[in-house]
Write a protein that holds these residues in place. Structure first.
Motif, PDB file in Angstrom:
ATOM      1  N   CYS A 195      -2.883  -3.806  -4.377  1.00  0.00           N
ATOM      2  CA  CYS A 195      -1.997  -3.563  -3.268  1.00  0.00           C
ATOM      3  C   CYS A 195      -1.357  -2.191  -3.785  1.00  0.00           C
ATOM      4  N   TRP A 220       1.134  -1.102  -2.302  1.00  0.00           N
ATOM      5  CA  TRP A 220       2.462  -0.945  -2.248  1.00  0.00           C
ATOM      6  C   TRP A 220       3.179  -1.776  -3.283  1.00  0.00           C
ATOM      7  N   CYS A 221       2.884  -2.683  -3.755  1.00  0.00           N
ATOM      8  CA  CYS A 221       3.629  -3.607  -4.952  1.00  0.00           C
ATOM      9  C   CYS A 221       2.583  -3.712  -6.041  1.00  0.00           C
ATOM     10  N   CYS A 241      -1.385  -8.250   1.942  1.00  0.00           N
ATOM     11  CA  CYS A 241      -0.841  -8.711   0.852  1.00  0.00           C
ATOM     12  C   CYS A 241      -0.116  -9.646   0.964  1.00  0.00           C
ATOM     13  N   THR A 247       2.058 -10.666  -1.258  1.00  0.00           N
ATOM     14  CA  THR A 247       3.292 -10.539  -1.865  1.00  0.00           C
ATOM     15  C   THR A 247       4.337  -9.775  -1.035  1.00  0.00           C
ATOM     16  N   CYS A 248       3.990  -8.590  -0.388  1.00  0.00           N
ATOM     17  CA  CYS A 248       4.616  -7.848   0.301  1.00  0.00           C
ATOM     18  C   CYS A 248       4.178  -7.646   1.697  1.00  0.00           C
TER      19      CYS A 248
END
Ligand SMILES: [Zn+2]
Length: 127
Positions: A28, A30-31, A42, A44-45
């Motif tokens: 990802c 972003w994270c 994602c 997670t985020c």
């Protein structure tokens, strides 16, 4: 190929990696969470931007099925944690039972299915 952008069907890109003896995974943007399976979102985020990276193929057995009986070990599925920090369910190659334990080092191999498909398999290696 680290950092290359997604230009074709993700599943096809993944299979192409296996054909080259590579395990490709998505990270990802972003994270930085890593995923062993093709995802569009994602977990997670919630990010939607992924880059493909190539695993070293080195990892360790993270978990084994409770039913695994060393006496008649065949191929079985375990959870492998790759050095890159993500986990995946994968088949272990048939191996002497004393090589198989939680935390045992494993190395990626690519196995051919009877229908011509490819799948990642992990072979325990000497510590
Ligand atoms: Zn994310």
């Amino acid at each position: 190929m680290t950092g290359s952008t997604l230009t074709s069907d993700p599943a096809e890109f993944y299979r192409e990696g296996l054909a080259h003896g590579e395990l490709r995974y998505q990270r990802c943007q972003w994270c930085a969470t890593r995923f062993s399976q093709v995802s569009l979102l994602c977990a997670t985020c919630g990010g939607t931007d992924f880059v493909w990276e190539r695993s070293s193929g080195h990892g360790r057995i993270h978990a084994l099925p409770r039913t695994a009986a060393p006496a008649d070990w065949r191929e079985c599925t375990a959870v492998v944690e790759l050095d890159e920090g993500f986990r995946m369910h994968a088949t272990l190659a048939p191996t002497a039972a004393h090589r198989i334990w939680r935390g045992a080092p494993v190395q990626l191999e690519v196995a051919a299915e009877q229908d011509g498909g490819l799948r990642p398999v992990f072979r325990p290696v000497a510590a």
